[in-house]
Design a protein around this motif. Structure first.
Motif, PDB file in Angstrom:
ATOM      1  N   TRP A   5       0.814  -1.222   0.000  1.00 56.50           N
ATOM      2  CA  TRP A   5       0.000   0.000   0.000  1.00 56.50           C
ATOM      3  C   TRP A   5       0.845   1.268   0.000  1.00 56.50           C
ATOM      4  CZ3 TRP A   5      -0.228  -3.450   4.155  1.00 56.50           C
ATOM      5  CH2 TRP A   5       0.435  -3.032   5.302  1.00 56.50           C
ATOM      6  N   THR A   6       2.155   1.150   0.180  1.00 58.40           N
ATOM      7  CA  THR A   6       3.024   2.320   0.124  1.00 58.40           C
ATOM      8  C   THR A   6       3.645   2.518  -1.257  1.00 58.40           C
ATOM      9  OG1 THR A   6       4.951   1.070   0.875  1.00 58.40           O
ATOM     10  CG2 THR A   6       3.583   2.132   2.563  1.00 58.40           C
ATOM     11  N   GLY A  51       0.542   5.347   7.009  1.00 61.80           N
ATOM     12  CA  GLY A  51       0.284   3.935   7.223  1.00 61.80           C
ATOM     13  C   GLY A  51      -0.999   3.516   6.541  1.00 61.80           C
ATOM     14  N   LEU A  52      -1.296   2.252   6.639  1.00 62.13           N
ATOM     15  CA  LEU A  52      -2.481   1.715   5.983  1.00 62.13           C
ATOM     16  C   LEU A  52      -3.776   2.374   6.463  1.00 62.13           C
ATOM     17  CD1 LEU A  52      -3.759  -0.252   4.006  1.00 62.13           C
ATOM     18  CD2 LEU A  52      -3.791  -1.953   5.835  1.00 62.13           C
ATOM     19  N   PRO A  53      -3.981   2.576   7.776  1.00 64.11           N
ATOM     20  CA  PRO A  53      -5.244   3.194   8.191  1.00 64.11           C
ATOM     21  C   PRO A  53      -5.460   4.592   7.609  1.00 64.11           C
ATOM     22  CG  PRO A  53      -4.184   2.170  10.077  1.00 64.11           C
ATOM     23  CD  PRO A  53      -3.209   2.132   8.955  1.00 64.11           C
ATOM     24  N   ALA A  60     -10.986   6.462   1.092  1.00 64.31           N
ATOM     25  CA  ALA A  60     -12.437   6.541   1.307  1.00 64.31           C
ATOM     26  C   ALA A  60     -12.951   7.951   1.054  1.00 64.31           C
ATOM     27  CB  ALA A  60     -12.773   6.086   2.723  1.00 64.31           C
ATOM     28  N   ILE A  61     -12.247   8.947   1.552  1.00 62.89           N
ATOM     29  CA  ILE A  61     -12.682  10.334   1.368  1.00 62.89           C
ATOM     30  C   ILE A  61     -12.623  10.733  -0.099  1.00 62.89           C
ATOM     31  CG2 ILE A  61     -12.078  12.737   1.866  1.00 62.89           C
ATOM     32  CD1 ILE A  61     -11.258  11.769   4.693  1.00 62.89           C
TER      33      ILE A  61
END
Length: 92
Positions: A5-6, A51-53, A60-61
């Protein structure tokens, strides 16, 4: 090794995959997610380190904003049922 995800191109690939799914399953359901993933990929490519969160929150936004923009551009569907007042075979 970086987490997937990075890596910016992973988000772009996700956006393309969601765009292809949108073509297969039309209805403007996945287009917001595709745009959100692509924009998240651009942000990660520009150097945002999160980070992932936090990345999921950004995704999402951005997806929600993209969906709302597409809804505004394309308009709302008021109804799917067409009511015919006149038959084509009726004489005028």
């Amino acid at each position: 090794m970086d987490q997937i995800w990075t890596v910016w191109w992973a988000w772009i690939v996700l956006g393309v995959v969601l765009g292809v799914i949108e073509i297969i399953v039309p209805g403007y359901i996945f287009v917001g997610f595709a745009i959100g993933a692509a924009l998240t990929g651009v942000l990660v490519g520009l150097g945002i380190s999160a980070g992932l969160p936090l990345l999921m929150l950004i995704f999402a936004i951005l997806s929600l904003l993209a969906w709302l923009a597409m809804r505004r551009i394309m308009g709302q569907r008021e109804g799917q049922v067409k009511i015919w007042e006149r038959d084509i075979n009726d004489n005028p």
